[in-house]
Design a protein around this motif. Structure first.
Motif, short mmCIF file in Angstrom:
data_model
loop_
_atom_site.label_atom_id
_atom_site.label_comp_id
_atom_site.label_asym_id
_atom_site.label_seq_id
_atom_site.Cartn_x
_atom_site.Cartn_y
_atom_site.Cartn_z
N THR A 169 0.85 -1.61 0.48
CA THR A 169 -0.35 0.03 -0.07
C THR A 169 0.75 1.18 -0.36
O THR A 169 0.92 2.37 -0.93
N LEU A 170 2.05 0.75 1.03
CA LEU A 170 3.05 2.36 1.18
C LEU A 170 3.68 2.77 -0.24
O LEU A 170 4.07 3.98 -1.05
N HIS A 171 3.72 1.05 -1.00
CA HIS A 171 4.57 1.57 -2.78
C HIS A 171 3.54 2.43 -3.47
O HIS A 171 3.60 2.80 -4.68
N HIS A 172 2.57 2.17 -2.97
CA HIS A 172 1.59 2.13 -4.11
C HIS A 172 0.77 3.55 -3.78
O HIS A 172 1.27 4.70 -4.89
N TYR A 173 0.74 3.97 -2.66
CA TYR A 173 0.98 5.31 -2.38
C TYR A 173 1.66 7.05 -2.61
O TYR A 173 1.78 7.64 -2.59
N THR A 192 11.23 6.61 -0.38
CA THR A 192 10.40 5.62 -0.14
C THR A 192 10.85 4.07 0.12
O THR A 192 9.93 3.47 1.24
N ASN A 193 11.53 3.99 -1.00
CA ASN A 193 12.21 2.09 -0.73
C ASN A 193 13.04 2.19 0.84
O ASN A 193 13.01 1.19 1.20
N LEU A 194 13.79 3.41 1.15
CA LEU A 194 14.31 3.28 1.88
C LEU A 194 12.88 2.90 3.82
O LEU A 194 13.74 2.12 4.33
#
Lengths: 71, 703
Positions: free
Chosen positions: B319-323, B330-332
Motif C-alpha cells: 500500500t505504501l509503495h502504491h501511494y 520511499t524504498n528506504l
C-alpha cells in the motif's frame, strides 16, 4: 550428626554450622540454632533436599546441608 | 508524571508483591531499567483517597537487605541513597501472614533504617485457613507502625491500605527492633561521623556493603575501608550476630501476637501435590509433558498470529509503495524500516505465549520444583535447574527464551544459559534445513517406518541439544563466577495462578522487547537493505541499461524482473561482499552466492530461502520451496560443471546454520539482557568459530 544424614520424615534441631558464609545465608532464611527441622523430601535424583523450617519449605543441596550440625 | 508521594514496595519473594503492585497501579505502569544492571524497574501510579497521586516502585523481592544477587542489591541502594531518583518517602512492606517469622527479618532491617513504614499483611485469608490467629492491633502496637490486613489476590483491604498511605507520617516513629550499636559500636560511630549520618543501622549497612554502592564517593569508600581495618570488622560474623538478634526480637513479638491452634499435623495440600509432582517417575513424566505442551503451543498457537502480522506488513508495504512517490526515500522507508518493524513485531506472539506459560509456572510455584528436580543434572554441565525452560523454549525461538533467563538468580548459570540457548535449533532454521535436506537426502524409508529425511532433521535437532550441553560444560570452566554458587531456595506452597499477572507479564515482556531490542533489529534491517539494494559505482545503471536492450524486451515481464533482481543482487554491496568473502568460505565448500545468503541471513536465518530464490532468479519465497529446490539442485559450478549442492556442501551449510549466530534479534536481546556489548560479541565470535570449524570438518569428511 549432619542435616544431610537425615532420612525423609526425620527431625533434628540445629546446633551449629561448619561454614560461616553459608551460615549467614541459612540464618537469614530462618534456619537458626535451636530451630527444629524436618526433612520433607529428597529430589528424585538424590540431591537437593527439601526441609521444613520456621513453617515453610526450604530446599538446599546435600553439600550445603552437610554444613548444618544437629543436636 | 509528577507524583505527590513516592512509595517503594518491599518484601520477600512469593509474598504477592507483584499482585499488590498490579492492584495498586492497574495498567498505569512503566518499565525501565536500573542503570547498569538487568533488573526491570517497575513504576506505577496510584491515586490516593485524598486526591493526591502516589508513585509506586516495585523493588525486587528479597529475604534480607544483604544482597545475594545483583537484583537484590538494588533494594538497599534505592532505600539508602537519598539522592536516588526513586528514594521513597514511604516504604510499604508486604508480609506473608502465613510465614511471618521469616518475612519479619526484612521488616526489622528496613524499619531500623528509620524510613516511614506501613505493613501490608497479605494472605490473611490463607492464614485463617491454616488456623493462625493474628492479633493485628497488638502486632501494630508492638511494631509501632500501621498494619493493614490485605488480600491482594481477592483485592481486599486495598482501600484501607491507600488510606493508610494517604495518612502516613513524614517521619518514622517505629522503635528500634534491636540494639544495632552493640554489634560494632566503635565502627558504627566512626562511620556515622565520617559520612555524616545519624542512623546507626545505616552506618552498619554502609560498612557491610560500601564496596558495591555506587552513591558513595571513592573517598568515602576508602575511608570506610580504613575504618573497617582499624576496628577489625568481620562482615560475616557481624551479619550472623545481627540476624540472631533480629530473630530473638521476632520470636518475642510473635509469641505475644500469633497463636496457632494446635491440631494434629495433617498433611497440607501442597505436600500432597508435591508427592506427585516431584515423584521419581511421575515427576519427570509430568515435567516433560508440560515442556512438550509449551513447546507445541509456541509453535502452533503463534503460527496464525505470526502470519497475520507478516501478511499485515506485506499489505502495508505494498500500500505504501502504491501511494508514496517512487524513489529511494520511499524504498528506504518501506523496504528498510517497515520491513524491520515487521521483523520485530513478528516475534510478539511467541514472546507472549512463552511468558504466559512461564508466568503460570512461577505463580503456581511449579518453577521452583523444576529447579529442585533438575538441579543435579543441570549443575553437572554448568547450568541451573531453571535453565531447562529457556533451553526447550529455544527450539521455538531464542529471543523469548533468552528473555526468560531472568528467572535464574545465579549470575554465572544465567550467563551460560544465555550463551548456549541460540545453539538450539530454532524455528527459523527449519526452512533452511528442510530445503537443504530435501536437496541431498533421498526421500526413502528405512526399516519401513523411518523416513531418511525425517531422520536427518531429527538428528539436527538432537545434535543442537548435545552441542548446547557440551558448550555449557566448557563454559563452566571458562567463566569466573563473582558469586559463590549455592542453592538455598524457598519452595513456596502451590497456589492458583493469578490471570491478571499472567496478562501483565505477557504485555510487559512484549513491550520491553519491542522498545529495547526493536531498535537494534530495525537498524540492522535498514543496513542490510541498503547493502542489498545499492551497489558500488555505476553497476546498477548498467544493469538497467542492459535489460532495456531489445533482445530482453521479448521476455515475459515477470522473468525479466527476476533476471534484473538477480543481476542487481550480484552487483550490490552484499554481492560484492559475497565475492569478497569467497576465499574465506571456499574451504567450507561455499561459493559467493552462498556467501550472499550467509550475509543476508544475519537479519534472520529464514531469509536464506528468499535470498537463494533471488540469486537463482526464481519467483519464490519460503512458500515456494519446491521451485527454489529445483533451481538449486540443477545449479552447476561454472568451472567444473559439477552440481553446486553436493551432499558435502549441503551438510556443511547445515552445520554452519546450526552453529552460526545469524540472528540480529538474538544479538539485540542478548545485549538487552546482559547490558554489555562484550557478551553478544563473545557469543557471536565463539559461534562463528564453531560454525566455521564444524562446516570445514563436515565438508572435508564428506567430500
Amino acid at each position: 550428626m549432619k542435616l544431610s544424614q537425615l532420612k525423609v520424615g526425620e527431625r533434628g534441631t540445629v546446633k551449629e554450622f561448619t561454614d560461616l558464609e553459608m551460615s549467614v545465608k541459612l540464618m537469614e532464611m530462618g534456619c537458626l540454632p535451636g530451630e527444629e527441622i524436618r526433612v520433607e523430601r529428597i529430589a528424585p535424583l538424590g540431591d537437593p533436599i527439601a526441609i521444613n523450617v520456621a513453617g515453610y519449605q526450604l530446599s538446599l543441596r546435600k553439600r550445603e546441608a552437610s554444613t548444618i550440625i544437629l543436636m | 508524571m509528577k507524583a505527590d508521594i513516592r512509595i517503594a514496595l518491599v518484601g520477600n519473594p512469593n509474598t504477592g508483591k507483584s499482585t499488590l503492585f498490579n492492584v495498586l497501579t492497574g495498567l498505569n505502569q512503566k518499565i525501565g531499567n536500573f542503570p547498569g544492571v538487568t533488573v526491570d524497574k517497575k513504576i506505577g501510579y496510584s491515586s490516593l483517597p485524598d486526591g493526591r497521586s502516589a508513585e509506586v516502585i516495585d523493588l525486587p523481592g528479597t529475604y534480607s537487605l544483604y544482597p545475594k544477587s545483583h537484583d537484590e542489591s538494588i533494594v538497599f541502594s534505592v532505600l539508602a541513597d537519598r539522592s536516588n531518583d526513586h528514594n521513597p518517602d514511604l516504604v510499604v512492606i508486604i508480609l506473608d501472614a502465613t510465614n511471618l517469622k521469616r518475612n519479619l527479618l526484612l521488616y526489622t532491617q528496613v524499619a531500623d533504617l528509620k524510613i516511614p513504614v506501613i505493613v501490608a499483611l497479605n494472605m490473611m485469608d490463607m492464614a485463617k485457613k491454616a488456623d493462625l490467629t493474628i492479633d493485628v492491633d497488638g502486632f501494630a502496637k508492638k511494631l509501632g507502625v500501621p498494619v493493614i490486613p490485605v488480600s491482594a489476590r481477592k483485592v481486599e483491604g486495598i482501600d484501607k491500605l491507600k488510606e493508610a498511605i494517604a495518612f502516613s507520617n513524614k517521619i518514622a516513629f517505629q522503635p528500634d527492633s534491636i540494639d544495632v550499636g552493640s554489634i560494632a559500636p566503635q565502627l558504627i560511630a566512626a562511620v556515622q561521623k565520617e559520612i555524616g549520618i545519624d542512623n546507626p543501622y545505616y552506618a552498619l549497612q554502609l560498612a557491610h556493603q560500601h564496596e558495591t554502592l555506587a552513591f558513595l564517593t571513592p573517598g568515602q569508600n576508602e575511608a570506610i575501608e580504613t575504618l573497617e581495618k582499624e576496628f577489625a570488622f568481620h562482615s560475616q560474623k557481624a551479619q550472623g550476630a545481627e540476624t540472631i538478634a533480629r530473630y530473638n526480637f521476632i520470636n518475642d513479638l510473635l509469641y505475644d501476637t500469633v497463636t496457632k491452634s494446635v491440631t494434629a499435623e495433617d498433611e497440607t495440600t501442597s505436600n500432597r501435590i508435591d508427592k506427585i509432582l516431584t515423584h521419581k517417575v511421575f515427576g519427570f513424566v509430568i515435567f516433560f509433558a508440560i515442556l512438550m505442551f509449551i513447546f507445541q503451543s509456541i509453535f502452533a498457537w503463534s503460527e496464525y498470529p505470526m502470519s497475520l502480522i507478516s501478511d499485515g506488513f506485506v499489505w502495508a508495504q505494498s500500500t505504501l509503495h502504491h501511494y508514496l512517490p517512487a524513489g529511494p526515500l520511499t524504498n528506504l522507508l518501506v523496504d528498510g524500516v517497515v520491513a524491520g518493524l515487521s521483523g520485530v513485531m513478528v516475534f510478539i506472539p511467541q514472546i507472549a505465549i512463552l511468558f504466559a506459560f512461564i508466568s503460570i509456572l512461577e505463580d503456581t510455584g511449579y518453577m521452583s520444583r523444576v529447579t529442585f528436580m533438575m538441579d543435579k543434572i543441570m549443575r553437572k554441565v554448568g547450568l541451573n535447574g531453571k535453565s531447562v525452560v529457556p533451553l526447550i523454549g529455544g527450539f521455538a525461538c531464542a529471543v523469548p527464551s533468552i528473555m526468560s533467563t531472568r528467572t535464574i538468580e545465579n549470575w554465572k548459570d544465567r550467563m551460560i544459559t544465555i550463551m548456549v540457548t541460540p545453539l538450539i535449533t530454532c524455528s527459523a532454521r527449519l526452512p533452511v534445513y528442510t530445503l537443504l535436506i530435501s536437496l541431498v537426502v533421498p526421500n526413502k524409508s528405512v526399516w519401513w517406518i523411518f523416513n531418511m529425511q525425517g531422520l536427518a532433521l531429527t538428528a539436527m535437532y538432537l545434535f543442537s541439544l548435545v552441542s548446547a550441553v557440551v558448550v555449557a560444560w566448557v563454559m563452566k570452566y571458562i567463566l569466573k563466577s563473582r558469586e559463590r554458587g549455592y542453592f538455598i531456595m524457598e519452595l513456596p506452597v502451590y497456589r492458583m495462578p493469578r490471570w491478571g499477572n499472567v496478562l501483565h507479564s505477557m504485555y510487559d515482556r512484549s513491550k520491553a522487547f519491542v522498545l529495547q531490542a526493536g531498535k537494534v533489529i530495525i537498524a540492522v534491517s535498514v543496513i542490510l537493505w541498503v547493502m542489498a539494494s545499492y551497489g558500488p559505482g555505476k553497476g546498477f545503471d548498467q544493469i538497467d541499461q542492459k535489460y532495456k536492450q531489445a533482445q530482453y524486451q521479448k521476455a515475459a515481464p515477470d522473468s525479466l524482473q527476476r533476471m534484473i533482481a538477480s543481476d542487481k543482487l550480484e552487483n550490490s554491496y552484499a554481492g560484492v561482499l559475497g565475492h569478497a568473502i569467497e576465499p574465506v568460505i571456499r574451504p567450507l565448500g561455499f561459493d559467493w552466492k552462498i556467501g550472499i545468503a550467509l550475509i543476508t541471513s544475519f537479519a534472520a536465518r529464514e531469509v536464506f530461502v528468499g535470498t537463494m530464490a533471488t540469486i537463482y532468479s526464481v519467483n519464490g519465497d519460503a512458500d515456494n520451496i519446491q521451485s527454489v529446490k529445483q533451481k538449486m539442485g540443477s545449479a552447476k559450478n561454472e568451472q567444473t560443471g559439477q552440481p553446486v549442492f553436493t551432499l558435502a556442501v549441503a551438510m556443511s551449510l547445515m552445520m554452519f546454520y546450526a552453529f552460526a549466530m545469524q540472528c540480529a534479534s538474538t544479538v539485540a536481546v542478548v545485549y538487552r539482557e546482559t547490558k554489555n556489548w562484550r557478551w553478544p560479541a563473545a557469543q557471536f565470535a565463539y559461534m562463528t568459530v564453531l560454525a566455521y570449524v564444524a562446516s570445514f570438518v563436515t565438508y572435508h569428511l564428506l567430500k
